[in-house]
Design an enzyme around this catalytic site. Sequence first.
Site, PDB file in Angstrom:
ATOM      1  N   HIS A  28     -10.052  46.937 -61.747  1.00 34.73           N
ATOM      2  CA  HIS A  28      -8.918  46.921 -60.812  1.00 34.73           C
ATOM      3  C   HIS A  28      -8.247  48.291 -60.725  1.00 34.73           C
ATOM      4  O   HIS A  28      -7.766  48.687 -59.662  1.00 34.73           O
ATOM      5  CB  HIS A  28      -7.878  45.873 -61.220  1.00 34.73           C
ATOM      6  CG  HIS A  28      -8.211  44.488 -60.770  1.00 34.73           C
ATOM      7  ND1 HIS A  28      -8.363  44.137 -59.452  1.00 34.73           N
ATOM      8  CD2 HIS A  28      -8.407  43.352 -61.481  1.00 34.73           C
ATOM      9  CE1 HIS A  28      -8.641  42.852 -59.359  1.00 34.73           C
ATOM     10  NE2 HIS A  28      -8.685  42.353 -60.580  1.00 34.73           N
ATOM     11  N   CYS A  56     -10.762  35.713 -60.182  1.00 31.47           N
ATOM     12  CA  CYS A  56      -9.706  36.715 -60.077  1.00 31.47           C
ATOM     13  C   CYS A  56      -8.500  36.119 -59.370  1.00 31.47           C
ATOM     14  O   CYS A  56      -8.645  35.427 -58.358  1.00 31.47           O
ATOM     15  CB  CYS A  56     -10.236  37.924 -59.307  1.00 31.47           C
ATOM     16  SG  CYS A  56      -9.076  39.299 -59.191  1.00 31.47           S
ATOM     17  N   HIS A  61     -13.078  43.826 -66.495  1.00 34.34           N
ATOM     18  CA  HIS A  61     -12.623  43.296 -65.204  1.00 34.34           C
ATOM     19  C   HIS A  61     -11.302  43.960 -64.800  1.00 34.34           C
ATOM     20  O   HIS A  61     -11.153  44.411 -63.664  1.00 34.34           O
ATOM     21  CB  HIS A  61     -12.456  41.772 -65.318  1.00 34.34           C
ATOM     22  CG  HIS A  61     -11.932  41.116 -64.091  1.00 34.34           C
ATOM     23  ND1 HIS A  61     -12.717  40.325 -63.282  1.00 34.34           N
ATOM     24  CD2 HIS A  61     -10.694  41.098 -63.534  1.00 34.34           C
ATOM     25  CE1 HIS A  61     -11.981  39.877 -62.269  1.00 34.34           C
ATOM     26  NE2 HIS A  61     -10.747  40.319 -62.414  1.00 34.34           N
ATOM     27  N   GLU A  62     -10.358  44.021 -65.736  1.00 35.11           N
ATOM     28  CA  GLU A  62      -9.052  44.624 -65.433  1.00 35.11           C
ATOM     29  C   GLU A  62      -9.180  46.132 -65.216  1.00 35.11           C
ATOM     30  O   GLU A  62      -8.521  46.698 -64.337  1.00 35.11           O
ATOM     31  CB  GLU A  62      -8.037  44.304 -66.523  1.00 35.11           C
ATOM     32  CG  GLU A  62      -7.800  42.816 -66.775  1.00 35.11           C
ATOM     33  CD  GLU A  62      -7.486  41.995 -65.541  1.00 35.11           C
ATOM     34  OE1 GLU A  62      -6.980  42.539 -64.531  1.00 35.11           O
ATOM     35  OE2 GLU A  62      -7.753  40.784 -65.560  1.00 35.11           O
TER      36      GLU A  62
END
Length: 173
Positions: A143, A97, A139-140
């Site tokens: 966030h 990341c 993954h995004e």
Amino acid sequence: MEIAQLGNPVLRQRAEAVKTSEFSELQPFFADLEKTMIVHHGVGIAAPQVSESIRAFIVAPKPNSRYPNAPLMPPTLMLNPKLISQSENIEMDWEGCLSIPGIRAKVPRASEIEVSYQTLDGNTVDTQFSGFAARVFLHELDHLEGIVFLDRTDSSEYVTDAEFMRIIEADMR
């Protein structure tokens, strides 16, 4: 744009939806977000990673030294993205990341997903991703929920970038 690092509270906040009426005024921000991702050799980046707590990210997998088998996909801006469904098949693979430099870990993720997001022109896209592209999307998306990849794995799985590159190079032989 400066990348928010682990410990910055913005990385732990749930991001706010982007109003359609704001899409055009945010266009310069999204262009800068993409440039930041490219400069830092990312395969994706979420708005909270540059301290903007809005539900927007870019997915842009491409082969590089860290991910030599990644597919090539043009950078795709996704506004107000949603996970519609995911396969039961879970794959463990490496993640890193931009907000957590120097650390990698194997993270479990669904191998196939169905998603929905808006484009800058306000259209809704419903599509599917698999493999590495699915991993980047998830993954995004994390966030936007205030989650970082380290939250999804055991600390015994963490490795430094240097050790990760040694592992990748050994796997390629």
